[in-house]
Motif scaffolding. Structure first.
Motif, PDB file in Angstrom:
ATOM      1  N   ASP A  84       0.875  -1.172   0.000  1.00 12.59           N
ATOM      2  CA  ASP A  84       0.000   0.000   0.000  1.00 12.59           C
ATOM      3  C   ASP A  84       0.912   1.223   0.000  1.00 12.59           C
ATOM      4  O   ASP A  84       1.721   1.402   0.902  1.00 12.59           O
ATOM      5  CB  ASP A  84      -0.868  -0.026   1.260  1.00 12.59           C
ATOM      6  N   ARG A  86      -0.090   4.431  -0.010  1.00 12.18           N
ATOM      7  CA  ARG A  86      -0.724   5.642   0.505  1.00 12.18           C
ATOM      8  C   ARG A  86       0.049   6.137   1.727  1.00 12.18           C
ATOM      9  O   ARG A  86       0.925   5.443   2.256  1.00 12.18           O
ATOM     10  CB  ARG A  86      -2.180   5.344   0.894  1.00 12.18           C
ATOM     11  N   ALA A  88       0.716   7.014   5.690  1.00 13.59           N
ATOM     12  CA  ALA A  88       0.490   6.184   6.876  1.00 13.59           C
ATOM     13  C   ALA A  88      -0.897   6.410   7.474  1.00 13.59           C
ATOM     14  O   ALA A  88      -1.565   5.456   7.892  1.00 13.59           O
ATOM     15  CB  ALA A  88       1.574   6.445   7.921  1.00 13.59           C
ATOM     16  N   PHE A  91      -3.387   4.530   5.404  1.00  3.63           N
ATOM     17  CA  PHE A  91      -3.208   3.095   5.639  1.00  3.63           C
ATOM     18  C   PHE A  91      -3.900   2.679   6.932  1.00  3.63           C
ATOM     19  O   PHE A  91      -4.582   1.658   6.982  1.00  3.63           O
ATOM     20  CB  PHE A  91      -1.709   2.777   5.683  1.00  3.63           C
ATOM     21  N   HIS A  95      -6.920  -0.967   5.183  1.00  2.00           N
ATOM     22  CA  HIS A  95      -6.084  -1.449   4.084  1.00  2.00           C
ATOM     23  C   HIS A  95      -6.426  -2.903   3.764  1.00  2.00           C
ATOM     24  O   HIS A  95      -7.153  -3.563   4.519  1.00  2.00           O
ATOM     25  CB  HIS A  95      -4.592  -1.312   4.432  1.00  2.00           C
ATOM     26  N   ASN A 101       2.942  -1.007   4.406  1.00  2.00           N
ATOM     27  CA  ASN A 101       2.834   0.380   3.967  1.00  2.00           C
ATOM     28  C   ASN A 101       4.207   1.006   3.764  1.00  2.00           C
ATOM     29  O   ASN A 101       5.020   1.033   4.670  1.00  2.00           O
ATOM     30  CB  ASN A 101       2.034   1.178   4.997  1.00  2.00           C
ATOM     31  N   ALA A 103       4.905   4.637   1.847  1.00  2.00           N
ATOM     32  CA  ALA A 103       4.271   5.727   1.102  1.00  2.00           C
ATOM     33  C   ALA A 103       5.017   6.014  -0.194  1.00  2.00           C
ATOM     34  O   ALA A 103       6.257   5.963  -0.239  1.00  2.00           O
ATOM     35  CB  ALA A 103       4.205   6.984   1.960  1.00  2.00           C
ATOM     36  N   CYS A 126      -2.879   1.887  -4.233  1.00  2.00           N
ATOM     37  CA  CYS A 126      -2.987   3.148  -3.477  1.00  2.00           C
ATOM     38  C   CYS A 126      -4.469   3.421  -3.235  1.00  2.00           C
ATOM     39  O   CYS A 126      -5.246   2.502  -3.004  1.00  2.00           O
ATOM     40  CB  CYS A 126      -2.298   4.288  -4.225  1.00  2.00           C
TER      41      CYS A 126
END
Length: 162
Positions: A84, A86, A88, A91, A95, A101, A103, A126
């Protein structure tokens, strides 16, 4: 139309062509392998490249798959990472189960510590699909070889882990 008018029209057309070529040479620089836009008065211009594209201009390689294909893979255990990309805080809101995670903004010139194996199979997502494409290209540029980008969690209809 008389002969003198025809000569004037042909002469003006010739001058127009010459002026266009000279203007194009001013705004476009070409060499053996590429064409580069130098500038233009009316904004962006589309240019089609012919020949070999220099290696520093080639798109980094990763594979885009559908959300359905990703769901089929995730239905069975395997040796893969669900990534993932995205922030934090996004997330933590929810998720895909088992995802880690990193980013997109944190993927830079160095290999992320969370992804030590360049040959690891990595599925990237994302929120909507834009950052996953950017992150996938960055990971490919870092030398990762098995990257599968599958869009955004907005299209995910499976379980969400918080």
């Amino acid at each position: 139309m008389n002969k003198s008018k025809k000569i004037i029209i042909v002469g003006l057309a010739f001058i127009g062509v010459v002026a266009g070529v000279l203007t194009a040479k001013h705004f476009i620089r070409a060499d053996k392998d590429s064409v580069q836009i130098i500038g233009g008065a009316d904004g962006p211009t589309s240019v089609f490249l012919a020949g070999e594209v220099p290696s520093d201009m080639k798109q980094e390689e990763y594979t885009s798959i559908s959300m359905e294909e990703a769901k089929e893979v995730f239905a069975t255990p395997g040796n893969y990472i669900i990534l993932d990309v995205r922030r934090a805080d996004e997330f933590e809101e929810g998720h895909i189960p088992g995802a880690i995670n990193v980013a997109n903004e944190d993927i830079g010139a160095e290999q992320p510590a969370e992804l030590p194996d360049l040959n690891q199979v990595i599925y990237v997502y994302c929120r909507s699909g834009r950052r996953s494409k950017e992150a996938s290209a960055k990971l490919a540029a870092l030398g990762y070889t098995n990257i599968y980008e599958f869009g955004g969690i907005l299209d995910w209809d499976g379980e969400i882990e918080e």
